[in-house]
Design a protein around this motif. Structure first.
Motif, PDB file in Angstrom:
ATOM      1  N   ILE A  35       0.833  -1.200   0.000  1.00 52.18           N
ATOM      2  CA  ILE A  35       0.000   0.000   0.000  1.00 52.18           C
ATOM      3  C   ILE A  35       0.870   1.253   0.000  1.00 52.18           C
ATOM      4  N   ASN A  36       1.960   1.240   0.753  1.00 53.62           N
ATOM      5  CA  ASN A  36       2.864   2.385   0.772  1.00 53.62           C
ATOM      6  C   ASN A  36       3.515   2.577  -0.598  1.00 53.62           C
ATOM      7  N   HIS A  37       3.961   1.489  -1.218  1.00 56.11           N
ATOM      8  CA  HIS A  37       4.557   1.546  -2.556  1.00 56.11           C
ATOM      9  C   HIS A  37       3.584   2.189  -3.544  1.00 56.11           C
ATOM     10  N   ALA A  84       9.677   4.319  -5.644  1.00 58.77           N
ATOM     11  CA  ALA A  84       8.708   3.561  -4.844  1.00 58.77           C
ATOM     12  C   ALA A  84       9.359   2.360  -4.164  1.00 58.77           C
ATOM     13  N   TYR A  85      10.164   1.596  -4.894  1.00 58.01           N
ATOM     14  CA  TYR A  85      10.830   0.436  -4.282  1.00 58.01           C
ATOM     15  C   TYR A  85      11.851   0.853  -3.235  1.00 58.01           C
ATOM     16  N   SER A  86      12.561   1.943  -3.466  1.00 59.69           N
ATOM     17  CA  SER A  86      13.575   2.405  -2.511  1.00 59.69           C
ATOM     18  C   SER A  86      12.974   2.865  -1.193  1.00 59.69           C
ATOM     19  N   LEU A  91       7.427   3.773   6.078  1.00 65.56           N
ATOM     20  CA  LEU A  91       6.014   4.122   6.113  1.00 65.56           C
ATOM     21  C   LEU A  91       5.776   5.605   6.399  1.00 65.56           C
ATOM     22  N   GLN A  92       6.832   6.334   6.750  1.00 67.28           N
ATOM     23  CA  GLN A  92       6.731   7.776   6.986  1.00 67.28           C
ATOM     24  C   GLN A  92       7.200   8.583   5.773  1.00 67.28           C
ATOM     25  N   ARG A  97       8.315  13.454   1.983  1.00 60.50           N
ATOM     26  CA  ARG A  97       8.693  13.439   0.571  1.00 60.50           C
ATOM     27  C   ARG A  97       8.514  14.813  -0.067  1.00 60.50           C
ATOM     28  N   LYS A  98       9.527  15.226  -0.825  1.00 57.74           N
ATOM     29  CA  LYS A  98       9.441  16.477  -1.571  1.00 57.74           C
ATOM     30  C   LYS A  98       8.837  16.197  -2.932  1.00 57.74           C
ATOM     31  N   ARG A  99       8.153  17.183  -3.466  1.00 58.07           N
ATOM     32  CA  ARG A  99       7.539  17.042  -4.786  1.00 58.07           C
ATOM     33  C   ARG A  99       8.595  16.698  -5.833  1.00 58.07           C
ATOM     34  N   TYR A 100       8.200  15.884  -6.786  1.00 54.65           N
ATOM     35  CA  TYR A 100       9.049  15.481  -7.907  1.00 54.65           C
ATOM     36  C   TYR A 100      10.323  14.767  -7.463  1.00 54.65           C
ATOM     37  N   SER A 101      10.248  14.042  -6.367  1.00 53.38           N
ATOM     38  CA  SER A 101      11.417  13.309  -5.858  1.00 53.38           C
ATOM     39  C   SER A 101      11.887  12.214  -6.804  1.00 53.38           C
ATOM     40  N   PHE A 102      11.024  11.757  -7.682  1.00 53.94           N
ATOM     41  CA  PHE A 102      11.403  10.705  -8.634  1.00 53.94           C
ATOM     42  C   PHE A 102      12.502  11.164  -9.583  1.00 53.94           C
ATOM     43  N   VAL A 103      12.669  12.481  -9.753  1.00 56.51           N
ATOM     44  CA  VAL A 103      13.647  13.018 -10.701  1.00 56.51           C
ATOM     45  C   VAL A 103      15.064  12.556 -10.347  1.00 56.51           C
TER      46      VAL A 103
END
Length: 110
Positions: A35-37, A84-86, A91-92, A97-103
């Motif tokens: 669910i967190n992923h 997501a996997y990292s 769970l926190q 998380r900062k916006r656009y962290s996937f970059v």
């Protein structure tokens, strides 16, 4: 996040759950990690907009398939999946998380 349990979506035996437009489709019960992923994906989807997210996701997957010479390794190296996997066990994570962290996960792994 709304969760819909069914035996059809996601397609294929290797997939257990998929997030489509912020709705989680799962073949059975989901633990907190799953669910967190998927919640991380929902945050990504909201940042980019539903359609734009899936366009970028698909384009990056196609590039990663070529780059890593395979569908599975390509999937595993999509920036959205890497984020997501990292962080799925933290769970926190979504609270800080900062916006656009996937970059920061766009860079090719060594």
């Amino acid at each position: 996040m709304k969760i819909i349990y069914n035996k059809i979506i996601p397609f294929g035996k290797q997939f257990y759950a998929i997030n489509l437009f912020g709705i989680l489709f799962a073949k059975g019960p989901c633990n907190k990690i799953t669910i967190n992923h998927e919640s991380i994906h929902t945050a990504q989807i909201k940042e980019l907009g539903y359609i734009f997210f899936y366009i970028i996701y698909l384009m990056e997957w196609l590039v990663r398939i070529i780059q890593y010479r395979g569908y599975v390794r390509g999937y595993e190296n999509i920036s959205f999946e890497r984020e997501a996997y990292s962080n799925q066990y933290n769970l926190q994570y979504l609270k800080k998380r900062k916006r656009y962290s996937f970059v920061k996960y766009l860079k090719k792994r060594q």
